[in-house]
Design an enzyme around this catalytic site. Structure first.
Site, PDB file in Angstrom:
ATOM      1  N   TYR A  41       3.243  27.555 -69.395  1.00 29.29           N
ATOM      2  CA  TYR A  41       1.784  27.703 -69.347  1.00 29.29           C
ATOM      3  C   TYR A  41       1.228  26.947 -68.158  1.00 29.29           C
ATOM      4  CZ  TYR A  41      -0.642  30.370 -72.827  1.00 29.29           C
ATOM      5  OH  TYR A  41      -1.204  31.408 -73.507  1.00 29.29           O
ATOM      6  N   GLU A  51      -2.544  27.162 -66.997  1.00 30.78           N
ATOM      7  CA  GLU A  51      -3.953  27.540 -66.794  1.00 30.78           C
ATOM      8  C   GLU A  51      -4.541  26.759 -65.630  1.00 30.78           C
ATOM      9  OE1 GLU A  51      -5.966  27.004 -70.501  1.00 30.78           O
ATOM     10  OE2 GLU A  51      -5.128  28.823 -71.357  1.00 30.78           O
ATOM     11  N   ASP A  60     -10.621  49.104 -53.321  1.00 29.51           N
ATOM     12  CA  ASP A  60      -9.466  49.082 -54.225  1.00 29.51           C
ATOM     13  C   ASP A  60      -8.368  49.923 -53.573  1.00 29.51           C
ATOM     14  OD1 ASP A  60      -7.554  49.538 -56.141  1.00 29.51           O
ATOM     15  OD2 ASP A  60      -8.968  50.088 -57.734  1.00 29.51           O
ATOM     16  N   THR A  77      -3.124  46.757 -57.000  1.00 32.10           N
ATOM     17  CA  THR A  77      -2.032  46.507 -57.929  1.00 32.10           C
ATOM     18  C   THR A  77      -0.837  46.057 -57.082  1.00 32.10           C
ATOM     19  OG1 THR A  77      -1.515  48.847 -57.741  1.00 32.10           O
ATOM     20  CG2 THR A  77      -2.669  48.173 -59.723  1.00 32.10           C
ATOM     21  N   LYS A 128       2.830  49.375 -57.178  1.00 33.85           N
ATOM     22  CA  LYS A 128       2.928  50.741 -56.660  1.00 33.85           C
ATOM     23  C   LYS A 128       3.725  50.696 -55.359  1.00 33.85           C
ATOM     24  CE  LYS A 128      -1.256  52.481 -58.952  1.00 33.85           C
ATOM     25  NZ  LYS A 128      -1.958  51.336 -59.540  1.00 33.85           N
ATOM     26  N   ARG A 152       4.528  44.507 -62.353  1.00 27.77           N
ATOM     27  CA  ARG A 152       3.191  44.998 -62.715  1.00 27.77           C
ATOM     28  C   ARG A 152       2.228  43.829 -62.641  1.00 27.77           C
ATOM     29  NH1 ARG A 152       4.191  50.136 -64.501  1.00 27.77           N
ATOM     30  NH2 ARG A 152       1.972  50.501 -64.692  1.00 27.77           N
TER      31      ARG A 152
HETATM   32  C1  PLP Z   1      -7.027  52.866 -57.576  1.00 28.45           C
HETATM   33  C2  PLP Z   1      -6.530  52.161 -58.800  1.00 28.45           C
HETATM   34  N1  PLP Z   1      -7.109  51.016 -59.167  1.00 28.45           N
HETATM   35  C3  PLP Z   1      -6.716  50.340 -60.263  1.00 28.45           C
HETATM   36  C4  PLP Z   1      -5.681  50.810 -61.044  1.00 28.45           C
HETATM   37  C5  PLP Z   1      -5.367  50.088 -62.317  1.00 28.45           C
HETATM   38  O1  PLP Z   1      -4.203  49.464 -62.361  1.00 28.45           O
HETATM   39  P1  PLP Z   1      -3.531  49.048 -63.762  1.00 28.45           P
HETATM   40  O2  PLP Z   1      -3.056  50.303 -64.374  1.00 28.45           O
HETATM   41  O3  PLP Z   1      -2.474  48.111 -63.317  1.00 28.45           O
HETATM   42  O4  PLP Z   1      -4.587  48.362 -64.577  1.00 28.45           O
HETATM   43  C6  PLP Z   1      -5.035  51.999 -60.692  1.00 28.45           C
HETATM   44  C7  PLP Z   1      -3.922  52.502 -61.521  1.00 28.45           C
HETATM   45  O5  PLP Z   1      -3.290  53.468 -61.313  1.00 28.45           O
HETATM   46  C8  PLP Z   1      -5.489  52.699 -59.558  1.00 28.45           C
HETATM   47  O6  PLP Z   1      -4.941  53.883 -59.201  1.00 28.45           O
END
Ligand code: PLP
Length: 413
Positions: A51, A53, A197, A223, A226, A232
């Site tokens: 842990y 935090e 994002d 993320t 990918k 993950r």
């Molecule tokens: C553009 C985008 N943002 C966020 C996410 C979310 O990721 P997670 O599934 O790890 O929560 C995804 C998932 O495919 C995504 O394609």
């Protein structure tokens, strides 16, 4: 695995069968990949026991001598790879990373603009069924009916009228370049924060194969599992000035203890992504997607926007008289695993859409190149001719398995 088999043979068996599945099919879901053995080792390590935090040197529990160093290495590598002033590597995944951006920049409410889920945006970009669309006041932008590209001028008009405080750009299902500079211009004009994002395209952005969101975006989220081929997880990158708000939103705003085993594995993935081999990998992802798209179109398939600039292509399955689901299910029987997906202005529902989304990151990790992509396109073409014919689909599957055997899957013994 021996110890796991001894303790829980049922789960060990299921993991082994899933490993065989991942090795023996063509994995074409664009958000999936193969993590290396090194990344998997760190993910499965004893770091899961601890842990911690807080943040390095500011923890709430003792015993952080090594954990602090691991997180500092991950943060340094993330900052270096993305060229960002600050990195937070603690979000449990992509959705929690986006949630932290909402909370950190707006608090519990505010006006947000994001890309419509039906147009290729993500749930967390303001979809009604997600926290983002239920708790925030959201307006969504989308695509041009004429060409299927993001309608930047409509987004600009919407922003002028709605005056959002935060704009999300980035997508889950968009095969073309995203113009972060235009979004930056729109955000500045209306005084909004811009969050990019880049979960799907982070590898392309850090290798110069897609324009980088910096300096246009205030915040980047991604993320880590990918194109980056990590565990993950999620990351947030931002200017130093926004670091306190972002960090506070992640912890203690939304999360408790960070997943240290994941942090270590993110550090490993970032190291793997910092070499020239990763640049070559990303270049091949794009070359493969283009080869796949070109061959599909040469065979008469209709692709949304007429091709791709990145790692994914969207087939309109109605061009073969099929729905997306029927095609995706038939493809799975033939050993080609993709997902049914909405196409722009889809007359069908999200549960039963018209399209199939195909991606090349995982196949490229196996070392497949343009000739294999042309072969995959030919196999998909054959699938469309034999939907419902189990024997014919099994025959294609046997060919797929032979092809997979020639390209070992990283991380799978
Ligand atoms: C553009 C985008 N943002 C966020 C996410 C979310 O990721 P997670 O599934 O790890 O929560 C995804 C998932 O495919 C995504 O394609």
């Amino acid at each position: 695995m021996d110890q796991l088999r001894e303790t829980d043979s049922q789960i060990a068996e299921l993991i082994q069968r899933e490993a065989a599945r991942q090795a023996n099919v063509l994995r074409m879901i664009p958000s999936e990949n193969y993590a290396s053995a090194a990344v998997l080792t760190a993910t499965g390590s004893i770091l899961a026991n601890k842990y911690s935090e807080g943040y390095p040197r500011k923890r709430y529990y003792q015993g952080q001598e090594f954990i602090d160093q691991i997180e500092e290495v991950a943060v340094q590598r993330a900052r270096a790879l993305f060229g960002a002033e600050h990195a937070n590597v603690q979000p449990y995944s992509g959705s929690p990373a986006n949630m932290a951006v909402y909370l950190g920049l707006l608090g519990a409410e505010g006006r947000v603009m994001g890309m419509d889920l039906a147009a290729g945006g993500h749930l967390t970009h303001g979809a009604k069924v997600s926290f983002s669309g239920s708790y925030y006041d959201v307006r969504q932008y989308g695509l041009s009916r004429e060409n299927g590209l993001i309608d930047y001028e409509a987004a600009r008009r919407l922003a002028r009228e709605f005056r959002p405080q935060l704009i999300f750009c980035g997508a889950s299902s968009y095969p073309r370049i995203i113009d972060f500079a235009i979004f930056g211009e729109i955000a500045r004009e209306v005084g909004a924060f811009l969050a990019a994002d880049i979960s799907h395209i982070s590898g392309l952005c850090v290798t110069g194969l897609h324009p980088h969101p910096l300096p246009h975006a205030d915040v980047i989220t991604t993320t880590t599992h990918k194109m980056l081929r990590g565990p993950r997880g999620g990351m947030i990158l931002c200017r130093a000035g926004l670091a306190p708000a972002i960090d506070k939103a992640v912890f203690p705003g939304l999360q408790g203890g960070p997943h240290n085993h994941v942090t270590a594995a993110i550090a490993v993935a970032l190291k793997e992504a910092s070499g020239t081999a990763f640049v070559e990998y990303c270049r091949q992802i794009v070359a493969n997607a283009k080869a796949l798209a070109d061959e599909l179109m040469a065979r008469g398939f209709k692709l949304i926007t007429g091709g791709t600039d990145n790692h994914l292509a969207l087939i309109d399955a109605s061009c073969r008289g099929l729905t997306g689901k029927i095609l995706a299910q038939a493809m799975e029987k033939a050993g080609i695993v993709a997902n049914a997906n909405k196409i722009p202005f889809d007359p069908r529902s999200a549960n039963d859409p018209s399209g199939v989304r195909l991606g090349t990151p995982a196949l490229t990790s196996r070392g497949m190149k343009e000739p294999e992509m042309r072969r995959v396109a030919a196999l998909i073409d054959r699938v469309t001719d034999v939907v419902g014919d189990e024997a014919a689909l099994a025959k294609i599957r046997a060919e797929v398995e032979e092809m997979c055997a020639a390209f070992p899957a990283p991380g799978i013994a």
